[in-house]
Every structure is written in structure tokens, then in C-alpha cells.
Scaffold this active site. Structure first.
Site, PDB file in Angstrom:
ATOM      1  N   THR A 120       0.815  -1.216   0.000  1.00 26.65           N
ATOM      2  CA  THR A 120       0.000   0.000   0.000  1.00 26.65           C
ATOM      3  C   THR A 120       0.847   1.264   0.000  1.00 26.65           C
ATOM      4  OG1 THR A 120      -1.583   1.306   1.281  1.00 26.65           O
ATOM      5  CG2 THR A 120      -0.150  -0.124   2.534  1.00 26.65           C
ATOM      6  N   TYR A 144      -2.631   0.740  10.010  1.00 22.77           N
ATOM      7  CA  TYR A 144      -2.739  -0.021   8.758  1.00 22.77           C
ATOM      8  C   TYR A 144      -1.439   0.085   7.954  1.00 22.77           C
ATOM      9  CZ  TYR A 144      -3.802  -1.008   3.915  1.00 22.77           C
ATOM     10  OH  TYR A 144      -3.737  -1.490   2.635  1.00 22.77           O
TER      11      TYR A 144
HETATM   12  N1  UFG Z   1     -13.222  10.152   1.758  1.00 19.09           N
HETATM   13  C1  UFG Z   1     -14.243  11.013   2.064  1.00 19.09           C
HETATM   14  N2  UFG Z   1     -15.466  10.480   2.369  1.00 19.09           N
HETATM   15  C2  UFG Z   1     -15.709   9.154   2.384  1.00 19.09           C
HETATM   16  C3  UFG Z   1     -14.656   8.266   2.051  1.00 19.09           C
HETATM   17  C4  UFG Z   1     -13.423   8.800   1.754  1.00 19.09           C
HETATM   18  O1  UFG Z   1     -14.054  12.232   2.075  1.00 19.09           O
HETATM   19  O2  UFG Z   1     -16.850   8.730   2.667  1.00 19.09           O
HETATM   20  C5  UFG Z   1     -11.904  10.698   1.425  1.00 19.09           C
HETATM   21  C6  UFG Z   1     -10.823  10.228   2.378  1.00 19.09           C
HETATM   22  O3  UFG Z   1     -10.751  11.086   3.497  1.00 19.09           O
HETATM   23  C7  UFG Z   1      -9.593  10.270   1.480  1.00 19.09           C
HETATM   24  C8  UFG Z   1     -10.127   9.926   0.085  1.00 19.09           C
HETATM   25  O4  UFG Z   1     -11.527  10.184   0.147  1.00 19.09           O
HETATM   26  O5  UFG Z   1      -9.084  11.554   1.444  1.00 19.09           O
HETATM   27  C9  UFG Z   1      -9.914   8.488  -0.278  1.00 19.09           C
HETATM   28  O6  UFG Z   1     -10.401   7.678   0.775  1.00 19.09           O
HETATM   29  P1  UFG Z   1     -10.637   6.117   0.652  1.00 19.09           P
HETATM   30  O7  UFG Z   1     -11.217   5.654   1.950  1.00 19.09           O
HETATM   31  O8  UFG Z   1     -11.402   5.805  -0.599  1.00 19.09           O
HETATM   32  O9  UFG Z   1      -9.177   5.535   0.447  1.00 19.09           O
HETATM   33  P2  UFG Z   1      -7.885   5.739   1.387  1.00 19.09           P
HETATM   34  O10 UFG Z   1      -7.000   6.729   0.693  1.00 19.09           O
HETATM   35  O11 UFG Z   1      -8.223   5.986   2.785  1.00 19.09           O
HETATM   36  O12 UFG Z   1      -7.296   4.281   1.409  1.00 19.09           O
HETATM   37  C10 UFG Z   1      -7.116   3.514   0.252  1.00 19.09           C
HETATM   38  C11 UFG Z   1      -7.134   2.057   0.629  1.00 19.09           C
HETATM   39  C12 UFG Z   1      -5.977   1.737   1.509  1.00 19.09           C
HETATM   40  C13 UFG Z   1      -4.710   2.220   0.890  1.00 19.09           C
HETATM   41  C14 UFG Z   1      -4.787   3.663   0.541  1.00 19.09           C
HETATM   42  C15 UFG Z   1      -3.548   4.138  -0.141  1.00 19.09           C
HETATM   43  O13 UFG Z   1      -8.337   1.726   1.294  1.00 19.09           O
HETATM   44  O14 UFG Z   1      -5.950   0.351   1.682  1.00 19.09           O
HETATM   45  O15 UFG Z   1      -5.891   3.867  -0.315  1.00 19.09           O
HETATM   46  O16 UFG Z   1      -3.769   5.377  -0.722  1.00 19.09           O
HETATM   47  F1  UFG Z   1      -3.681   2.071   1.721  1.00 19.09           F
END
Ligand code: UFG
Length: 333
Positions: A120, A144
Site C-alpha cells: 500500500t 494499517y
Molecule cells: N473520503 C471522504 N469520504 C468518504 C470516504 C473517503 O471524504 O466517505 C476521502 C478520504 O478522506 C480520502 C479519500 O476520500 O481523502 C480516499 O479515501 P478512501 O477511503 O477511498 O481511500 P484511502 O485513501 O483511505 O485508502 C485507500 C485504501 C488503503 C490504501 C490507501 C492508499 O483503502 O488500503 O488507499 O492510498 F492504503
């Protein structure tokens, strides 16, 4: 064993694992899915054989490896939600670190040495340099990310001590769905941005929670590098072929090199699906970092991987088609 076409796929009933099984089957491999359905789905197991089991069950895994003699392992089984990991770090260290150790021990006993592991971008945390090269130091901002950094260390030590050949594919933001609509993203609870945008647009939730607009980015919302799940799947197949061909070690970013802000994704989704997306600005989500964008050329150079399906349009349109089939169907029944 060299002639085997069998590939053990832990977590093969999950989102990225199932797409990779489809890719493997299309290229003449025989996926052997090993999953405990803690987050995976029985109806995603459509390619190859299935065995119900837990990666922490070392005797069972060892027996399976001895019996089936796979040419290698693709290891997807893990816990993946950044926010949840801050609240339940024990779960992440157990499932991700201890779970991987169990798998490696079983492989060691059974004489299987080639493994491709889900990594990741979260290992980089707050990088000094964006786009982020693979050589950037690890500085995970969540349990994580830390658990996955520890997994990378385990692999390194198994390489040195036991001659394992290992690939870690550091995904940026996996998104999109199978263009044929057979499988897609389905998490419970759903924490990921794109499915939550669709849920808000369709009234399944009152509004998308937009986590933070005070980040040091052009529009204040987080920048992420979205990569189509089918492109991730092809990278796993290519990495496995490379290891089986003799490559000892691969550490690769899987991203496009382009970042979109959360606000840009919302706006793009509105255009693709033709519906307004109600959203409400909330506090920052624990564990989130401002920008994760890949330097993405090493995977092309080393395994010949090219992301062909990762335009935001292709990601959003395939994800939307899947969402309409999978989530809206249930609601209208
Ligand atoms: N976000 C929102 N609202 C939501 C969901 C997400 O504003 O309901 C924002 C988050 O704060 C973040 C972006 O959208 O800024 C992306 O969020 P995601 O939850 O879609 O993805 P993450 O970046 O948290 O995590 C994903 C994977 C991880 C991985 C990571 C690496 O779930 O396993 O990408 O970038 F490690």
C-alpha cells in the site's frame, strides 16, 4: 512444481483478489482461492477452486500447499481500512502482520517460495516528495500503513534467510470494477470514496461525508491516485510471472502518477452518473494524509505493466455499472 499452473490466492473472494482470479484464469492459470469470508463474498468465487480457511491456521495451510503444489502465492487477505486501524490497531497487527507470518511459515514448510503481496501507498505516510518514488522512506501515518510496512520487513528477512522470491505491489487507490459486470467493490461497512459518492447520489445515505477541506492541497481536499482494479489484477499476474522466471525481488508502486482531489472526484462522478452528489464537509478522518500520488514508471520498466483502464472516466463508469447492479438492485427489490 515448475509445471504447476495452480496459484494460491489468499483473500481471493475479496475485491482485488477476485478480479485477479479472473485475470489469472484468462491467462491459463488455475486460481486456488483460500478465504475465510470475513470480508470476502461467496459469489465472487467464480474462477478456480475454493477452500474455506484462515491464513492463521498454519497446519491447514501447510497441508493445502503440500497437496496442491502451487507455483506461487498471491496474498490479498488483510484488513484494509485506514480509519478503522486507528481505532483497532490490534486487529491490523494480528490479521496483517501475524497472518502473513503464518502464511510464510506454511510456505517455508511446504517448499513454496514465490509470493506476491498486496502492499500500500500508506507505508509512505507523509512523503517529502510527491509523486512518490519506491525509494521514499517509510513513514506510515496509521496502524494499517505500519502493519504493511512490517509485512515488507518480514518478506525481506524471508528472502535473505530462506531464498524466498517476493513482490510487494504498493497500491495507491484501488477503484473501478470488472467491465463485464461480474464482480466489483462491495465492503461492509463501506468506507471508500467512490462507492460512498454513489450511495449519496442515490439517497442510500443522506450525504457524502467529505473528510477535511483544510489540507495543504490546491482545493483543500485530499489528493489520491486512483487505479483501476483490473490494472491491479494484471500487475499481479505479471509480477508472479516475473518471480517464477527467476526475479528475486520486486517493490513496485501501482498508480497512474496523477492525483485527483476528493472534490474533483465528486464533480467527475456527478458528470458520469448524471446525478447531483450531496455532500457535507466534516472534520479530517484520523490516519488520512494530504497527498498520495505514485511515481509510476518502475512497474512499466520491470514487469512491463501499463495501466490501460485507469482514466477517471473508466474507473467511475465501470464502478457505477457495478453499483447499479449490486447495490441498487437490493434496494428496489
Ligand atoms: N473520503 C471522504 N469520504 C468518504 C470516504 C473517503 O471524504 O466517505 C476521502 C478520504 O478522506 C480520502 C479519500 O476520500 O481523502 C480516499 O479515501 P478512501 O477511503 O477511498 O481511500 P484511502 O485513501 O483511505 O485508502 C485507500 C485504501 C488503503 C490504501 C490507501 C492508499 O483503502 O488500503 O488507499 O492510498 F492504503
Amino acid at each position: 512444481m515448475a509445471n504447476s499452473k495452480t496459484v494460491l490466492v489468499t483473500g481471493g473472494a475479496g475485491y482485488i483478489g477476485a478480479h485477479t482470479c479472473k485475470e489469472l484464469a484468462a491467462h491459463g492459470f488455475a486460481p486456488l482461492v483460500y478465504d475465510n469470508f470475513s470480508t470476502g463474498h461467496p459469489d465472487f468465487v467464480r474462477w478456480g477452486e475454493f477452500v474455506h480457511g484462515d491464513i492463521q491456521d498454519v497446519p491447514r495451510l501447510t497441508r493445502l500447499l503440500l497437496e496442491k503444489k502451487p507455483l506461487g502465492v498471491l496474498h490479498f487477505a488483510s484488513s484494509i481500512a485506514v480509519g478503522e486501524s486507528v481505532e483497532k490497531p490490534d486487529k491490523y497487527y494480528r490479521n496483517n502482520v501475524y497472518g502473513t507470518l503464518c502464511l510464510l511459515e506454511a510456505m517455508l514448510t511446504a517448499g513454496v517460495r514465490d509470493i506476491v503481496v498486496s502492499g500500500t501507498a500508506a507505508v509512505y505516510g507523509h512523503p517529502d516528495e510527491v509523486p512518490i518514488p519506491e525509494s521514499a522512506p517509510f513513514d506510515p501515518a496509521s496502524p494499517y500503513g505500519c502493519s504493511k510496512a512490517m509485512v515488507e520487513r518480514l518478506l525481506l528477512d524471508f528472502e535473505t534467510a530462506y531464498g524466498f522470491r517476493t513482490a510487494v505491489l504498493r497500491y495507491f487507490n484501488a477503484a473501478g470494477a470488472d467491465p463485464e459486470g461480474e464482480i466489483g467493490e462491495r465492503h461492509e461497512p463501506e468506507t471508500h470514496l467512490i462507492p460512498n459518492i454513489f450511495r449519496a447520489a442515490c439517497g442510500l445515505i443522506p450525504a457524502l461525508k467529505l473528510f477535511g477541506v483544510d489540507y495543504p492541497t490546491p482545493d483543500g481536499s485530499c489528493l489520491r491516485d486512483y487505479i483501476h482494479v483490473c490494472d491491479l489484477a494484471s500487475a499481479h499476474r505479471l509480477a508472479l510471472e516475473k518471480l517464477v522466471g527467476g526475479q528475486k525481488k520486486l517493490r513496485l508502486n501501482l498508480g497512474t502518477g496523477f492525483g485527483y482531489s476528493v472534490k474533483e472526484v465528486i464533480e467527475h462522478a456527478r458528470r458520469v452518473i448524471g446525478k447531483p452528489v450531496p455532500f457535507k464537509v466534516e472534520e479530517r478522518r484520523a490516519g488520512d494524509v494530504p497527498a498520495l500520488v505514485a511515481r509510476a514508471d518502475l512497474a512499466r520498466k520491470t514487469i512491463g505493466w501499463i495501466a490501460t483502464r485507469s482514466s477517471l472516466d473508466s474507473i467511475l463508469s465501470t464502478a457505477w455499472r457495478w453499483f447499479e447492479k449490486d447495490s441498487l438492485k437490493k434496494v428496489t427489490l
